[in-house]
Design a protein around this motif. Sequence first.
Motif, PDB file in Angstrom:
ATOM      1  N   ASP A 149       0.766 -45.000 -52.153  1.00 51.28           N
ATOM      2  CA  ASP A 149       1.150 -45.760 -53.157  1.00 51.28           C
ATOM      3  C   ASP A 149       3.023 -44.671 -53.912  1.00 51.28           C
ATOM      4  OD1 ASP A 149       0.136 -48.066 -53.102  1.00 51.28           O
ATOM      5  OD2 ASP A 149      -1.317 -47.018 -53.934  1.00 51.28           O
ATOM      6  N   LEU A 150       2.566 -43.081 -54.077  1.00 51.80           N
ATOM      7  CA  LEU A 150       3.280 -42.802 -54.646  1.00 51.80           C
ATOM      8  C   LEU A 150       3.128 -40.777 -54.872  1.00 51.80           C
ATOM      9  CD1 LEU A 150       2.398 -42.043 -57.792  1.00 51.80           C
ATOM     10  CD2 LEU A 150       2.640 -44.297 -58.033  1.00 51.80           C
ATOM     11  N   GLY A 151       3.919 -40.035 -55.048  1.00 49.39           N
ATOM     12  CA  GLY A 151       3.802 -39.063 -55.000  1.00 49.39           C
ATOM     13  C   GLY A 151       3.269 -38.337 -56.136  1.00 49.39           C
ATOM     14  N   TYR A 152       2.796 -36.986 -56.795  1.00 48.43           N
ATOM     15  CA  TYR A 152       1.250 -37.113 -57.623  1.00 48.43           C
ATOM     16  C   TYR A 152       2.702 -36.432 -58.784  1.00 48.43           C
ATOM     17  CZ  TYR A 152      -2.004 -34.932 -55.050  1.00 48.43           C
ATOM     18  OH  TYR A 152      -3.618 -34.785 -54.370  1.00 48.43           O
ATOM     19  N   ASP A 153       4.277 -36.585 -58.524  1.00 48.47           N
ATOM     20  CA  ASP A 153       5.177 -36.577 -59.665  1.00 48.47           C
ATOM     21  C   ASP A 153       5.239 -37.984 -60.410  1.00 48.47           C
ATOM     22  OD1 ASP A 153       6.235 -37.921 -57.830  1.00 48.47           O
ATOM     23  OD2 ASP A 153       7.636 -36.684 -58.265  1.00 48.47           O
ATOM     24  N   GLY A 154       4.854 -38.897 -59.987  1.00 47.88           N
ATOM     25  CA  GLY A 154       4.600 -40.173 -60.117  1.00 47.88           C
ATOM     26  C   GLY A 154       3.428 -41.440 -61.285  1.00 47.88           C
ATOM     27  N   LEU A 155       2.647 -40.185 -60.643  1.00 50.02           N
ATOM     28  CA  LEU A 155       1.773 -40.130 -61.631  1.00 50.02           C
ATOM     29  C   LEU A 155       1.726 -39.502 -63.788  1.00 50.02           C
ATOM     30  CD1 LEU A 155      -1.049 -38.595 -59.433  1.00 50.02           C
ATOM     31  CD2 LEU A 155      -1.000 -41.283 -59.718  1.00 50.02           C
ATOM     32  N   ASP A 156       2.035 -41.043 -64.225  1.00 51.28           N
ATOM     33  CA  ASP A 156       2.038 -40.301 -65.516  1.00 51.28           C
ATOM     34  C   ASP A 156       1.077 -41.523 -66.776  1.00 51.28           C
ATOM     35  OD1 ASP A 156       3.144 -41.151 -68.475  1.00 51.28           O
ATOM     36  OD2 ASP A 156       5.198 -41.396 -67.598  1.00 51.28           O
ATOM     37  N   PRO A 157       0.349 -40.335 -67.638  1.00 53.74           N
ATOM     38  CA  PRO A 157      -1.319 -40.888 -67.935  1.00 53.74           C
ATOM     39  C   PRO A 157      -0.601 -41.868 -69.142  1.00 53.74           C
ATOM     40  CG  PRO A 157      -0.915 -38.848 -68.225  1.00 53.74           C
ATOM     41  CD  PRO A 157       0.632 -38.857 -67.272  1.00 53.74           C
ATOM     42  N   ALA A 158       0.637 -42.640 -68.877  1.00 54.23           N
ATOM     43  CA  ALA A 158       1.303 -43.513 -70.121  1.00 54.23           C
ATOM     44  C   ALA A 158       0.716 -44.902 -68.730  1.00 54.23           C
ATOM     45  CB  ALA A 158       2.499 -43.196 -70.368  1.00 54.23           C
ATOM     46  N   GLY A 159       1.181 -44.604 -67.721  1.00 55.64           N
ATOM     47  CA  GLY A 159       1.183 -46.232 -66.981  1.00 55.64           C
ATOM     48  C   GLY A 159      -0.584 -46.254 -66.422  1.00 55.64           C
ATOM     49  N   PHE A 160      -1.206 -45.389 -66.609  1.00 53.05           N
ATOM     50  CA  PHE A 160      -2.872 -45.673 -65.973  1.00 53.05           C
ATOM     51  C   PHE A 160      -4.215 -45.204 -66.983  1.00 53.05           C
ATOM     52  CE2 PHE A 160       0.439 -44.335 -62.470  1.00 53.05           C
ATOM     53  CZ  PHE A 160      -0.444 -44.729 -61.314  1.00 53.05           C
ATOM     54  N   ASP A 161      -5.226 -45.751 -66.891  1.00 50.85           N
ATOM     55  CA  ASP A 161      -6.088 -45.451 -67.313  1.00 50.85           C
ATOM     56  C   ASP A 161      -6.775 -44.359 -67.067  1.00 50.85           C
ATOM     57  OD1 ASP A 161      -6.047 -47.518 -69.479  1.00 50.85           O
ATOM     58  OD2 ASP A 161      -5.527 -48.358 -67.442  1.00 50.85           O
ATOM     59  N   ALA A 162      -7.155 -44.155 -65.777  1.00 47.70           N
ATOM     60  CA  ALA A 162      -7.883 -43.031 -65.173  1.00 47.70           C
ATOM     61  C   ALA A 162      -6.995 -42.424 -64.494  1.00 47.70           C
ATOM     62  CB  ALA A 162      -8.935 -43.157 -64.574  1.00 47.70           C
ATOM     63  N   LEU A 163      -7.893 -40.997 -64.282  1.00 45.13           N
ATOM     64  CA  LEU A 163      -6.791 -39.846 -62.662  1.00 45.13           C
ATOM     65  C   LEU A 163      -8.215 -39.765 -62.022  1.00 45.13           C
ATOM     66  CD1 LEU A 163      -5.317 -38.115 -60.508  1.00 45.13           C
ATOM     67  CD2 LEU A 163      -5.235 -36.658 -62.859  1.00 45.13           C
ATOM     68  N   VAL A 164      -8.354 -39.751 -60.820  1.00 40.12           N
ATOM     69  CA  VAL A 164      -9.432 -39.585 -60.025  1.00 40.12           C
ATOM     70  C   VAL A 164      -9.098 -38.465 -59.122  1.00 40.12           C
ATOM     71  CG1 VAL A 164     -11.395 -40.751 -58.822  1.00 40.12           C
ATOM     72  CG2 VAL A 164     -11.486 -41.961 -60.992  1.00 40.12           C
ATOM     73  N   ILE A 165      -9.661 -37.928 -58.474  1.00 39.65           N
ATOM     74  CA  ILE A 165      -9.817 -37.271 -57.519  1.00 39.65           C
ATOM     75  C   ILE A 165     -10.907 -36.365 -56.403  1.00 39.65           C
ATOM     76  CG2 ILE A 165      -8.631 -34.439 -57.036  1.00 39.65           C
ATOM     77  CD1 ILE A 165      -8.668 -34.674 -60.201  1.00 39.65           C
ATOM     78  N   PRO A 166     -10.943 -37.146 -55.500  1.00 40.29           N
ATOM     79  CA  PRO A 166     -12.156 -37.110 -54.261  1.00 40.29           C
ATOM     80  C   PRO A 166     -11.772 -35.119 -54.021  1.00 40.29           C
ATOM     81  CG  PRO A 166     -10.551 -37.751 -53.243  1.00 40.29           C
ATOM     82  CD  PRO A 166      -9.582 -38.293 -55.225  1.00 40.29           C
ATOM     83  N   GLY A 167     -13.513 -35.108 -53.455  1.00 39.20           N
ATOM     84  CA  GLY A 167     -12.654 -33.252 -53.092  1.00 39.20           C
ATOM     85  C   GLY A 167     -12.565 -33.526 -51.521  1.00 39.20           C
ATOM     86  N   GLY A 168     -12.477 -32.383 -50.837  1.00 41.34           N
ATOM     87  CA  GLY A 168     -12.148 -32.539 -49.544  1.00 41.34           C
ATOM     88  C   GLY A 168     -12.623 -31.287 -48.915  1.00 41.34           C
ATOM     89  N   LEU A 169     -11.572 -31.296 -47.695  1.00 39.14           N
ATOM     90  CA  LEU A 169     -11.920 -30.071 -46.827  1.00 39.14           C
ATOM     91  C   LEU A 169     -10.369 -28.814 -47.332  1.00 39.14           C
ATOM     92  CD1 LEU A 169     -12.438 -30.920 -43.389  1.00 39.14           C
ATOM     93  CD2 LEU A 169     -13.632 -29.866 -45.604  1.00 39.14           C
ATOM     94  N   ALA A 170      -9.460 -29.213 -48.425  1.00 35.66           N
ATOM     95  CA  ALA A 170      -8.062 -28.902 -48.962  1.00 35.66           C
ATOM     96  C   ALA A 170      -9.086 -27.310 -49.614  1.00 35.66           C
ATOM     97  CB  ALA A 170      -7.428 -29.410 -49.220  1.00 35.66           C
TER      98      ALA A 170
END
Length: 188
Positions: A53-74
């Motif tokens: 839906d967006l890039g990380y730069d659009g992840l403003d804490p004011a607009g969300f209740d949670a930040l969830v980060i799955p793992g992976g090969l990166a």
Amino acid sequence: MTRIAIALTPEFADWECALLMAVARAYLGVDVVTASPDGAEVTSMGGLRVTPDLGYDGLDPAGFDALVIPGGLAWEKGTAPDFGPLARSFHSEGKVVGGICAAASALAATGLLDRLAHTGNALESHREQPAYRGEAYYRDQPQAVSDGRVVTAPGSSPVSFATEILKALDLWGPEAEVEIAAFAREHR
């Protein structure tokens, strides 16, 4: 309405966030938003292609209740972005922050786990993070750990990870319990 941001990386572990996303969106009416480093399509370890839906730069804490980060090969490939500023900003605003598998070790690198109970794939994975100082708070267990609105889990624990995220968001109730229980039956 509760909003959860899922921060995807290229080659993310799709199973680690899938149950949380499905139960939260389909059964609990949560707005689940996906993001990638630049908002471009990412492909999971399993080949699932996701148009965020967006890039990380659009992840403003004011607009969300949670930040969830799955793992992976990166993380194994050394190409994972630095989640430090993003995770610390969400946490400082009182938002839920979750990391599973290699993303739990990424949270260890941010300093967020230095005084909170936490887990992950292995303590050694956290120790590889130069800034990590939370060894005394590490819990060597197969289930997710939640403390101070931070949820961590080994990659083999997407069911308890989803459960603890929902509990931290005050979304745990009969409907969530029924939906999650259906996926946890094999572990009884």
